[in-house]
Design a protein around this motif. Structure first.
Motif, short mmCIF file in Angstrom:
data_model
loop_
_atom_site.label_atom_id
_atom_site.label_comp_id
_atom_site.label_asym_id
_atom_site.label_seq_id
_atom_site.Cartn_x
_atom_site.Cartn_y
_atom_site.Cartn_z
N GLU A 30 1.13 10.47 -9.90
CA GLU A 30 -0.23 10.52 -9.38
C GLU A 30 -0.32 10.38 -7.86
OE1 GLU A 30 0.69 8.29 -11.75
OE2 GLU A 30 -0.25 9.05 -13.56
N ARG A 31 0.75 9.82 -7.29
CA ARG A 31 0.76 9.53 -5.85
C ARG A 31 -0.39 8.61 -5.44
NH1 ARG A 31 4.53 12.84 -2.93
NH2 ARG A 31 5.32 14.42 -4.32
N THR A 32 -0.65 7.65 -6.29
CA THR A 32 -1.66 6.62 -6.04
C THR A 32 -1.05 5.27 -6.37
OG1 THR A 32 -2.55 6.82 -8.28
CG2 THR A 32 -3.62 8.14 -6.56
N PRO A 33 -1.63 4.20 -5.84
CA PRO A 33 -1.08 2.87 -6.14
C PRO A 33 -1.37 2.45 -7.58
CG PRO A 33 -3.08 2.67 -4.84
CD PRO A 33 -2.77 4.12 -4.92
N VAL A 58 -13.98 3.46 -8.03
CA VAL A 58 -12.69 4.14 -7.85
C VAL A 58 -12.59 4.81 -6.49
CG1 VAL A 58 -11.20 5.98 -8.73
CG2 VAL A 58 -12.37 4.47 -10.33
N GLU A 94 -12.11 2.23 -3.84
CA GLU A 94 -10.75 1.70 -3.90
C GLU A 94 -9.78 2.64 -3.19
OE1 GLU A 94 -10.65 -0.83 -8.07
OE2 GLU A 94 -10.06 1.27 -8.09
N LEU A 95 -9.91 3.93 -3.46
CA LEU A 95 -9.01 4.90 -2.84
C LEU A 95 -9.21 4.98 -1.33
CD1 LEU A 95 -9.02 7.71 -5.53
CD2 LEU A 95 -7.21 6.05 -5.06
N TRP A 147 -7.47 1.96 0.04
CA TRP A 147 -6.03 2.17 0.00
C TRP A 147 -5.57 3.08 1.14
CZ3 TRP A 147 -3.88 6.97 -1.97
CH2 TRP A 147 -2.49 7.00 -1.92
N ALA A 148 -6.28 4.19 1.35
CA ALA A 148 -5.89 5.13 2.41
C ALA A 148 -5.94 4.45 3.78
CB ALA A 148 -6.81 6.35 2.39
N VAL A 196 3.63 3.85 -4.43
CA VAL A 196 2.75 4.64 -5.29
C VAL A 196 3.47 5.10 -6.54
CG1 VAL A 196 1.32 5.47 -3.38
CG2 VAL A 196 3.31 6.80 -4.09
N ARG A 197 2.68 5.45 -7.55
CA ARG A 197 3.24 6.06 -8.77
C ARG A 197 3.61 7.50 -8.42
NH1 ARG A 197 -1.58 4.50 -12.76
NH2 ARG A 197 -2.71 4.97 -10.86
N ALA A 233 0.82 -1.22 0.00
CA ALA A 233 0.00 0.00 0.00
C ALA A 233 0.85 1.26 0.00
CB ALA A 233 -0.94 0.01 1.21
#
Length: 64
Positions: A18-21, A40, A43-44, A47-48, A14-15, A11
């Motif tokens: 985008e600072r997302t997985p 979406v 999902e976020l 993830w958080a 991140v990219r 987790a």
């Protein structure tokens, strides 16, 4: 948590832009039965929460 009762350490990966997985994180979470949503936003949120669990867990567990 996995079979060792740990949150998903992936987790925190991140990219950069985008600072997302990466999408594979959510695929893995579904394969593990940890995530059932495909929305979406959900999902976020998952993830958080998982990131928070990772930092909480590893703050108190040092294993070598």
């Amino acid at each position: 948590m996995n079979q060792y009762r740990r949150p998903m350490l992936s987790a925190v990966v991140v990219r950069a832009a985008e600072r997302t997985p990466v999408p594979g994180f959510f695929v893995c979470a579904r394969d593990l039965g940890r995530l059932t949503a495909s929305d979406v936003i959900e999902e976020l949120v998952f993830w958080a929460k998982e990131v928070k669990k990772v930092y909480q867990y590893w703050t108190h567990h040092v294993e070598f």
